[in-house]
Scaffold this motif. Structure first.
Motif, mmCIF file in Angstrom:
data_model
loop_
_atom_site.group_PDB
_atom_site.id
_atom_site.type_symbol
_atom_site.label_atom_id
_atom_site.label_comp_id
_atom_site.label_asym_id
_atom_site.label_seq_id
_atom_site.Cartn_x
_atom_site.Cartn_y
_atom_site.Cartn_z
ATOM 1 N N PHE A 1 13.513 71.706 2.843
ATOM 2 C CA PHE A 1 13.046 71.286 1.730
ATOM 3 C C PHE A 1 13.932 70.412 1.122
ATOM 4 O O PHE A 1 15.088 70.075 1.209
ATOM 5 C CB PHE A 1 12.847 72.697 0.764
ATOM 6 C CG PHE A 1 11.750 73.513 1.536
ATOM 7 C CD1 PHE A 1 10.952 73.328 2.436
ATOM 8 C CD2 PHE A 1 11.423 74.777 0.562
ATOM 9 C CE1 PHE A 1 9.902 73.971 3.103
ATOM 10 C CE2 PHE A 1 10.242 75.339 0.909
ATOM 11 C CZ PHE A 1 9.414 75.081 2.229
ATOM 12 N N GLY A 2 13.423 69.711 0.086
ATOM 13 C CA GLY A 2 13.887 68.960 -0.838
ATOM 14 C C GLY A 2 13.640 67.368 -0.342
ATOM 15 O O GLY A 2 13.120 66.877 0.642
ATOM 16 N N ASP A 3 14.089 66.356 -1.256
ATOM 17 C CA ASP A 3 13.948 64.942 -0.970
ATOM 18 C C ASP A 3 14.440 64.618 0.309
ATOM 19 O O ASP A 3 13.770 63.654 0.969
ATOM 20 C CB ASP A 3 14.214 64.132 -2.146
ATOM 21 C CG ASP A 3 13.550 64.490 -3.620
ATOM 22 O OD1 ASP A 3 12.299 65.007 -3.410
ATOM 23 O OD2 ASP A 3 13.732 64.312 -4.595
ATOM 24 N N ASN A 4 15.605 64.921 0.566
ATOM 25 C CA ASN A 4 16.215 64.644 1.642
ATOM 26 C C ASN A 4 16.392 65.568 2.742
ATOM 27 O O ASN A 4 17.362 65.604 3.786
ATOM 28 C CB ASN A 4 17.760 64.053 1.285
ATOM 29 C CG ASN A 4 17.607 62.808 0.521
ATOM 30 O OD1 ASN A 4 16.533 61.987 0.621
ATOM 31 N ND2 ASN A 4 18.405 62.905 -0.821
ATOM 32 N N GLY A 5 15.773 66.794 2.670
ATOM 33 C CA GLY A 5 15.834 67.853 3.407
ATOM 34 C C GLY A 5 17.134 68.641 3.504
ATOM 35 O O GLY A 5 17.665 69.037 4.549
ATOM 36 N N GLU A 6 17.897 68.529 2.290
ATOM 37 C CA GLU A 6 18.934 68.988 2.160
ATOM 38 C C GLU A 6 19.099 70.655 2.186
ATOM 39 O O GLU A 6 20.091 71.205 2.385
ATOM 40 C CB GLU A 6 19.739 68.597 0.873
ATOM 41 C CG GLU A 6 19.170 69.087 -0.281
ATOM 42 C CD GLU A 6 18.037 68.109 -0.816
ATOM 43 O OE1 GLU A 6 17.525 68.177 -1.783
ATOM 44 O OE2 GLU A 6 17.593 67.411 -0.050
ATOM 45 N N ALA A 7 18.040 71.273 1.766
ATOM 46 C CA ALA A 7 17.693 72.858 1.607
ATOM 47 C C ALA A 7 17.272 73.300 3.038
ATOM 48 O O ALA A 7 16.193 72.883 3.395
ATOM 49 C CB ALA A 7 17.034 73.290 0.353
ATOM 50 N N LYS A 8 17.999 74.260 3.449
ATOM 51 C CA LYS A 8 17.646 74.689 4.872
ATOM 52 C C LYS A 8 17.080 76.363 4.343
ATOM 53 O O LYS A 8 17.826 77.120 3.901
ATOM 54 C CB LYS A 8 18.874 74.975 5.813
ATOM 55 C CG LYS A 8 19.452 73.638 6.204
ATOM 56 C CD LYS A 8 18.692 72.578 6.544
ATOM 57 C CE LYS A 8 19.525 71.432 6.977
ATOM 58 N NZ LYS A 8 20.209 70.935 5.722
ATOM 59 N N VAL A 9 15.721 76.356 4.671
ATOM 60 C CA VAL A 9 15.338 77.664 3.953
ATOM 61 C C VAL A 9 14.445 78.335 5.204
ATOM 62 O O VAL A 9 14.063 77.823 6.354
ATOM 63 C CB VAL A 9 14.037 77.421 3.076
ATOM 64 C CG1 VAL A 9 14.715 76.721 2.045
ATOM 65 C CG2 VAL A 9 12.692 76.555 3.674
ATOM 66 N N ALA B 1 25.400 69.873 4.687
ATOM 67 C CA ALA B 1 24.944 68.700 5.249
ATOM 68 C C ALA B 1 25.144 69.404 6.672
ATOM 69 O O ALA B 1 26.077 69.855 7.106
ATOM 70 C CB ALA B 1 25.624 67.690 4.951
ATOM 71 N N GLY B 2 24.307 68.470 7.587
ATOM 72 C CA GLY B 2 24.718 68.885 9.203
ATOM 73 C C GLY B 2 24.035 70.232 9.318
ATOM 74 O O GLY B 2 22.952 70.666 8.960
ATOM 75 N N GLY B 3 24.727 70.919 10.072
ATOM 76 C CA GLY B 3 24.231 72.421 10.623
ATOM 77 C C GLY B 3 23.536 72.308 11.837
ATOM 78 O O GLY B 3 23.450 71.360 12.354
ATOM 79 N N PRO B 4 23.026 73.424 12.251
ATOM 80 C CA PRO B 4 22.235 73.468 13.579
ATOM 81 C C PRO B 4 20.880 72.773 13.325
ATOM 82 O O PRO B 4 20.087 72.710 12.385
ATOM 83 C CB PRO B 4 22.054 75.046 13.760
ATOM 84 C CG PRO B 4 22.269 75.470 12.276
ATOM 85 C CD PRO B 4 23.107 74.838 11.547
ATOM 86 N N ASP B 5 20.375 72.605 14.413
ATOM 87 C CA ASP B 5 19.138 71.800 14.511
ATOM 88 C C ASP B 5 17.908 72.977 14.448
ATOM 89 O O ASP B 5 17.949 74.088 15.052
ATOM 90 C CB ASP B 5 18.781 71.166 16.038
ATOM 91 C CG ASP B 5 17.373 70.563 15.992
ATOM 92 O OD1 ASP B 5 16.774 70.505 15.099
ATOM 93 O OD2 ASP B 5 17.012 70.140 17.209
#
Length: 613
Positions: free
Chosen positions: A540-548, A585-589
């Motif tokens: 989620f977020g403009d840049n996909g920074e939130a992993k939900v 930032a980053g983290g698993p796919d």
């Protein structure tokens, strides 16, 4: 000489056109009763598609969706298992078809009684007491004397039936042991030409003329198609020479060769004095004529053309919806006014044979209309909203106990099939009315309620008599340790410490008191999201920074929409319940992450003003 009086009739009569005479084409139609023999009925049903459809379609549609039993789940399962064992649906369908075809058929309720001539005693039927069901047509089941006693249950109906058994043996059967289907109702038993006393007429009796006209029209059109193109050849001295045998033989041989040559290269070889001409029949308008006759058949059979012919409705903006709705209403009337009364004793026997003895058990015929996914979702939402209103309070008292509404709602959702697997989940986790909280849960509920009370008091003080303010509503994840352990196992870092679910994020100031109370709590101030169901990992977020972690929860979705209806705003067009796992930032796919599928325990709703941080 006496007076002679001449009487004249003032009418218009023409000797040329025969208008006004008995042979006037506009004279009133004369109706004559013609009873179709069994051989004619069988031949029509076996060899022509229109009679077969007219007999089969209403019976098939009446049994297609069958019925929904209204009872406790174990009772429903027992009755439906008994229906399956006895093939009740198939037997009723067979009897309905044969009843419509022959004017009468019956389903014999086999209980193993020694004397079928005695009335069936439903009270004596025990579990498994109905052994079998057999279909018998009126061709083998002869109706006895008509009961003329107005005090009798069987007034106007045969007092018994006789079945031709093996070796000429006659078996007398009491009508209480039969589920009777009598086809079309006869006009009057006393003057009816129906030789099968006590039974009805075949449904083909009143429709056969329309069927024959349609079949004849179709046959004539088919013949006309084969003669649509005719070759005409004029031959000099043809009639004068036709009497000579040698001339006839040479003539046939000559045009056989001419047709052969024409078939090969499209060229017809003729003598100079011969003339050749082709006449073509005009077929324009014939399809409309045939369709008119088929519409008459559909009207006679009381079946929409779209259902009878299996074609889409024609014409601008034609949908056939109104026709099908009227037809479905007619089928429902047939179910309720013909099938249901005929099956009363069978249903009583069926319940006792399934060991179900509850006077509140009943059923309703399932609707024939096929609902779209949107219609099913709308009904789902309306049902849930209605349940929410029932659980609302008046003067501090619940209108309907929460547990009762929960059980009724679960039964409705299981019957409608809108939540696959709901019945299995209920068996695993139990109903709301069956859940007894432990001492730890009671203590947690008490603490949660105290916190909620304090929060409400603080909210009341801060809002300065419910002055409109921005609103942020969340529920904290109580079993966050389990979710964090899963997240670490999937490779996430910098996991959000205060895992929660956002319900409302309203930048528009609202009156908090108008948000109302939440009805979906589990009785301990919190909300449990059961294990399983749809789970997805999304960015989620403009840049996909939130992993939900996204999941489905109708309770949270309804609460969000309810707050919006009460004035709250939302930054997202579509609300999706989720728990934010990490902003790192980053983290698993995410495509390789296995979503958390355990249950999610949520605490009470927490109301706060928006904080820009």
């Amino acid at each position: 000489m006496g007076n002679v009086f001449a009487f004249a009739r003032d009418s218009l009569t023409s000797l040329v056109s025969r208008m006004g005479t008995d042979r006037d084409k506009a004279a009133t139609t004369f109706y004559a009763s013609t009873v179709l023999s069994d051989e004619q009925l069988i031949a029509a049903y076996s060899t022509a598609w229109l009679p077969r459809k007219i007999v089969d379609i209403p019976a098939l549609d009446a049994c297609r969706k069958w019925r929904d039993w209204q009872a406790k789940k174990p009772q429903i399962e027992a009755i439906e298992e008994e229906e399956k064992r006895l093939n009740v649906k198939g037997k009723i369908l067979e009897a309905a078809k044969k009843g419509r075809l022959f004017g009468g058929a019956a389903v014999y309720i086999g209980t193993g009684d020694a004397n079928p001539a005695e009335p069936l005693d439903v009270e004596r039927i025990k579990k498994g007491g109905v052994r079998y069901l057999n279909v018998i047509t009126r061709r083998r089941l002869n109706a006895g004397e008509i009961d003329r006693n107005p005090e009798s249950e069987w007034f106007g109906k045969p007092m018994n039936y006789t079945l031709a058994g093996n070796n000429g043996q006659q078996i007398t059967i009491h009508p209480s042991r039969l589920v009777l289907f009598s086809g079309a109702m006869p006009a009057d038993d006393e003057i009816s030409t129906n030789v099968w006393q006590g039974w009805g007429d075949s449904v083909l009796q009143s429709t056969l003329d329309a069927i024959k006209n349609a079949d004849s029209t179709a046959g004539n059109i088919a013949s006309l198609v084969f003669e649509a193109k005719i070759d005409i050849i004029r031959i000099p001295n043809f009639m004068a020479s036709l009497g000579q045998a040698e001339y006839r033989n040479k003539l046939l041989e000559r045009y056989a060769l001419a047709n052969t040559a024409k078939g090969i290269n499209g060229t017809l070889l003729l003598d100079k004095e011969e003339e050749y001409e082709t006449k073509t029949a005009q077929l324009t308008g014939l399809p409309d004529v045939l369709m008119t006759f088929l519409q008459i058949v559909a009207g006679a059979a009381d079946i929409p053309v779209t259902r009878l012919l299996g074609q889409s409705p024609a014409g601008l903006n034609s949908t056939g919806t109104a026709d099908m709705k009227n037809y479905h209403d007619r089928i429902q009337s047939m179910q309720e006014l013909e099938f249901q009364p005929a099956m009363v004793r069978l249903d009583e026997c069926l319940e006792r044979s399934a060991d179900v003895r509850d006077p509140d058990v009943h059923y309703r015929w399932a609707p024939l209309e096929q609902m779209s996914e949107k219609e099913r979702a709308d009904i789902f939402k309306i049902t849930a909203d209605a349940a929410r209103q029932l659980v609302g309070t008046t003067a501090g008292q619940e209108i309907v106990p929460r547990e009762a509404v929960s059980d009724a709602l679960v039964n409705r959702l299981v019957e409608d099939g809108v939540l696959p697997g709901l019945d299995a989940a209920i068996e695993e986790y139990g109903k709301l009315s069956e859940q007894e909280p432990s001492e730890e849960e009671l203590a947690a509920a008490t603490a949660a309620q105290e916190a909620k009370t304090a929060n409400v008091a603080q909210m009341s003080a801060e809002t300065n008599d419910a002055a409109p303010r921005t609103l942020y509503v969340r529920r904290d994840v109580l079993n966050a340790s389990e979710v964090i352990k899963w997240a670490e196992g999937q490779g996430f870092t910098d996991i959000v410490p205060d895992l929660h679910v956002t319900i409302t994020y309203s930048r528009t100031p609202v009156d908090w008191m108008k948000m109302g109370d939440n009805w979906s709590d589990n009785g301990k101030g919190g909300l449990t999201i059961p294990a399983g169901g749809p789970r997805l990992m999304e960015a989620f977020g403009d840049n996909g920074e939130a992993k939900v972690l996204s999941f489905a929860s109708s309770a949270l979705s309804w609460r969000h929409e309810d707050m919006k209806r009460n004035g709250a705003s939302s930054d997202r067009e579509d609300y999706q319940p989720h728990v934010t796992i990490s902003y790192a930032a980053g983290g698993p796919d995410l495509s390789s992450v296995e979503p958390y599928r355990g249950k999610i325990e949520l605490g009470p709703e927490i109301f706060e003003e928006l904080r820009e941080d």
